[in-house]
Design a protein around this motif. Structure first.
Motif, short mmCIF file in Angstrom:
data_model
loop_
_atom_site.label_atom_id
_atom_site.label_comp_id
_atom_site.label_asym_id
_atom_site.label_seq_id
_atom_site.Cartn_x
_atom_site.Cartn_y
_atom_site.Cartn_z
N MET A 107 0.82 -1.21 0.00
CA MET A 107 0.00 0.00 0.00
C MET A 107 0.86 1.26 0.00
SD MET A 107 -3.18 -0.42 -0.34
CE MET A 107 -3.58 1.26 0.07
N MET A 108 1.95 1.26 0.73
CA MET A 108 2.79 2.45 0.79
C MET A 108 3.56 2.65 -0.51
SD MET A 108 1.85 3.67 3.57
CE MET A 108 2.86 5.14 3.39
N VAL A 109 3.97 1.57 -1.19
CA VAL A 109 4.57 1.71 -2.52
C VAL A 109 3.54 2.30 -3.48
CG1 VAL A 109 5.54 0.48 -4.50
CG2 VAL A 109 6.24 -0.14 -2.19
N SER A 110 2.30 1.77 -3.39
CA SER A 110 1.22 2.28 -4.24
C SER A 110 0.94 3.74 -3.95
CB SER A 110 -0.04 1.43 -4.01
OG SER A 110 -1.15 1.98 -4.67
N LEU A 111 0.93 4.11 -2.67
CA LEU A 111 0.69 5.50 -2.29
C LEU A 111 1.81 6.40 -2.81
CD1 LEU A 111 -1.04 7.52 -0.68
CD2 LEU A 111 0.34 6.97 1.32
N GLY A 112 3.05 5.94 -2.73
CA GLY A 112 4.17 6.72 -3.25
C GLY A 112 4.09 6.95 -4.74
N CYS A 113 3.49 5.99 -5.46
CA CYS A 113 3.36 6.13 -6.91
C CYS A 113 2.39 7.22 -7.32
CB CYS A 113 2.93 4.79 -7.53
SG CYS A 113 4.23 3.54 -7.57
N THR A 114 1.54 7.67 -6.39
CA THR A 114 0.61 8.76 -6.71
C THR A 114 1.20 10.14 -6.41
OG1 THR A 114 -0.43 8.76 -4.51
CG2 THR A 114 -1.33 7.24 -6.15
N TYR A 245 8.70 8.80 -10.60
CA TYR A 245 9.55 9.82 -11.22
C TYR A 245 10.37 9.25 -12.39
CZ TYR A 245 12.82 13.73 -11.59
OH TYR A 245 13.56 14.80 -12.05
N PHE A 246 10.94 8.06 -12.19
CA PHE A 246 11.83 7.50 -13.21
C PHE A 246 11.12 6.51 -14.14
CE2 PHE A 246 14.87 8.69 -9.82
CZ PHE A 246 15.73 9.48 -10.57
N ARG A 247 10.08 5.82 -13.66
CA ARG A 247 9.37 4.84 -14.47
C ARG A 247 7.86 5.05 -14.34
NH1 ARG A 247 13.79 4.40 -16.01
NH2 ARG A 247 15.08 2.52 -16.28
N PRO A 248 7.36 6.20 -14.80
CA PRO A 248 5.93 6.49 -14.62
C PRO A 248 5.00 5.52 -15.33
CG PRO A 248 6.96 8.08 -16.10
CD PRO A 248 8.07 7.28 -15.52
N GLN A 249 5.50 4.77 -16.30
CA GLN A 249 4.65 3.84 -17.03
C GLN A 249 4.19 2.67 -16.14
OE1 GLN A 249 7.83 4.50 -17.62
NE2 GLN A 249 9.03 2.69 -18.22
N TYR A 250 4.88 2.45 -15.03
CA TYR A 250 4.50 1.34 -14.14
C TYR A 250 3.56 1.77 -13.02
CZ TYR A 250 8.50 -0.96 -16.37
OH TYR A 250 9.38 -1.48 -17.27
N THR A 251 3.36 3.06 -12.85
CA THR A 251 2.60 3.54 -11.69
C THR A 251 1.14 3.09 -11.72
OG1 THR A 251 2.14 5.64 -12.83
CG2 THR A 251 4.09 5.55 -11.40
N LYS A 252 0.55 3.07 -12.90
CA LYS A 252 -0.87 2.68 -12.98
C LYS A 252 -1.06 1.24 -12.52
CE LYS A 252 -3.09 4.06 -16.59
NZ LYS A 252 -3.65 4.18 -17.96
#
Length: 402
Positions: A107-114, A245-252
């Motif tokens: 969840m915290m990795v997911s939150l950081g991606c936003t 920041y570096f791999r935004p294509q994976y955030t979704k």
């Protein structure tokens, strides 16, 4: 010390679970694990080994802890401790701890991606909205939690759990709710980011201050375990920011996985927690606790909006502050309560954050429905709202998860 207690408890021989002794104290002829002797002595009123800096003060000797509110154990003169019988077997207890830690990490990795660095920078340069939001987050909720626990006179261990919830930062749920209520998504994400970072200092400080309102609970709060947990969540959160920041294509994908894991984990934990028992722990649904579960998020939503209205924030920012104030990070709260306290001390109260989470979600959905109806009637069905790029991304994520 807390980790040693928890580890030793899991390895100790525990009396077989007996439904009729659900919340009674361990009797005199039952063995208490040696590593839990300090807690047993403190809880029974004896001056056993100290839990904090050599003090021999009993942290739970106050009569409030002995109150009968459906959670505290029944006390008799023959009791050698007020420790709970094993609520879960050692294996199931460890399994639950591991699941909750993994879920919190995801969840915290997911939150950081936003979290977007550029958006954070923009709001830091114009900090009015963020400052008001943080004031609401760490001003309203802890004070409300303290007042409710005092007003409903819950036991002191229940009060600690509720205070931990009140002092928690915002979570990913608040971002989704802010999107659904047409709030300022940039402010929502920045507020979640700032409250998570500030939690490292604010959460222990607020707990320390408010626990002074309970005469004997101060030394029972595992500050070291709480601070360790807060430091631990910054690592996956920072990893998520770097990925975005570096791999935004994976955030979704990561954010979808995080939301999915969060939704699945709650029923899984509830099933694990009740599978060994003939009946669920209905004592956490006592009237005082349920009243607090309903009122605490509702007061947060209400006063979050009122404070932002007083400071004349725009309407979208008012709705955002309201959602961010009322929606706490349930995964963080539940994990701290479950892992930092020994099972024999916390008993079934580690499930109460899940009740609070259900309450805050239900109330948020109700507020969103009311707002949507009001918005539709006032605009006659014409919606001139144009979401930003960040909002569009979160909307796609929430729709994909649904």
């Amino acid at each position: 010390m807390v980790k040693e207690i928890s580890s030793c408890f899991c390895e100790a021989t525990v009396p077989a679970y007996q439904p009729e002794k659900d919340y009674e104290a361990i009797s005199e002829n039952e063995a208490v694990p040696a590593c839990l002797a300090p807690w047993a002595n403190h809880l029974s009123g004896a001056n056993g080994p100290d839990l904090d800096m050599g003090s021999t003060e009993n942290p739970f000797s106050d009569s409030d802890f002995l109150g009968n509110d459906g959670f505290s154990p029944n006390l008799t003169a023959a009791n050698t401790s007020l420790l709970y019988p094993s609520f879960l077997s050692p294996v199931m207890d460890k399994t639950t701890n591991i699941i909750m830690i993994i879920v919190l990490f995801i969840m915290m990795v997911s939150l950081g991606c936003t979290m977007e660095v550029t958006k954070i920078k923009d709001h830091i340069l114009k900090p009015k909205g963020v400052a008001i939001a943080i004031l609401s987050q760490y001003g309203i909720m802890p004070l409300t939690a303290f007042c409710l626990t005092k007003g409903f006179q819950v036991t002191e261990i229940a009060a600690v759990v509720i205070l931990i919830y009140g002092c928690c930062p915002g979570g990913a749920l608040s971002n989704i709710m802010a999107l659904a209520i047409k709030g300022d998504m940039n402010l929502s994400i920045v507020m979640t980011t700032c409250s998570t970072l500030l939690a490292l200092a604010m959460m222990p400080l607020l707990l320390y201050l408010y626990c002074h309102g309970f005469s004997n609970v101060q030394k029972a709060v595992p500050y070291v375990g709480i601070i360790t947990s807060l430091v631990g969540i910054l690592i996956p959160c920072g990893a998520g920011i770097l990925i975005n920041y570096f791999r935004p294509q994976y955030t979704k994908i990561i954010t979808k996985v995080g939301l999915g894991v969060s939704m699945i984990s709650i029923p899984v934990i509830c099933v694990i927690s009740t599978v060994q028992k003939e009946s669920p722990p209905f004592n956490i649904f006592s009237p005082p606790l349920m009243a607090i579960a309903v009122l605490l998020p509702l007061i947060g939503y209400t006063f979050g909006y009122i404070i932002s209205w007083v400071f004349r924030l725009p309407q979208p920012e008012r709705r955002t502050v309201a959602m961010e104030t009322g929606c706490q990070n349930i995964q963080l709260c539940a994990t701290i309560v479950k892992v930092a306290f020994p099972p024999a001390v916390i008993g079934p109260m580690y499930l109460f954050p899940l009740v609070l989470g259900f309450s805050q979600l239900t109330e948020a959905v109700l507020l969103i429905v009311l707002f949507r109806c009001y918005h539709w009637f006032t605009t006659k069905g014409k919606d001139s709202y144009q979401p930003t790029s960040t909002e569009e991304k979160l909307k796609e994520i929430s729709e994909g998860t649904a």
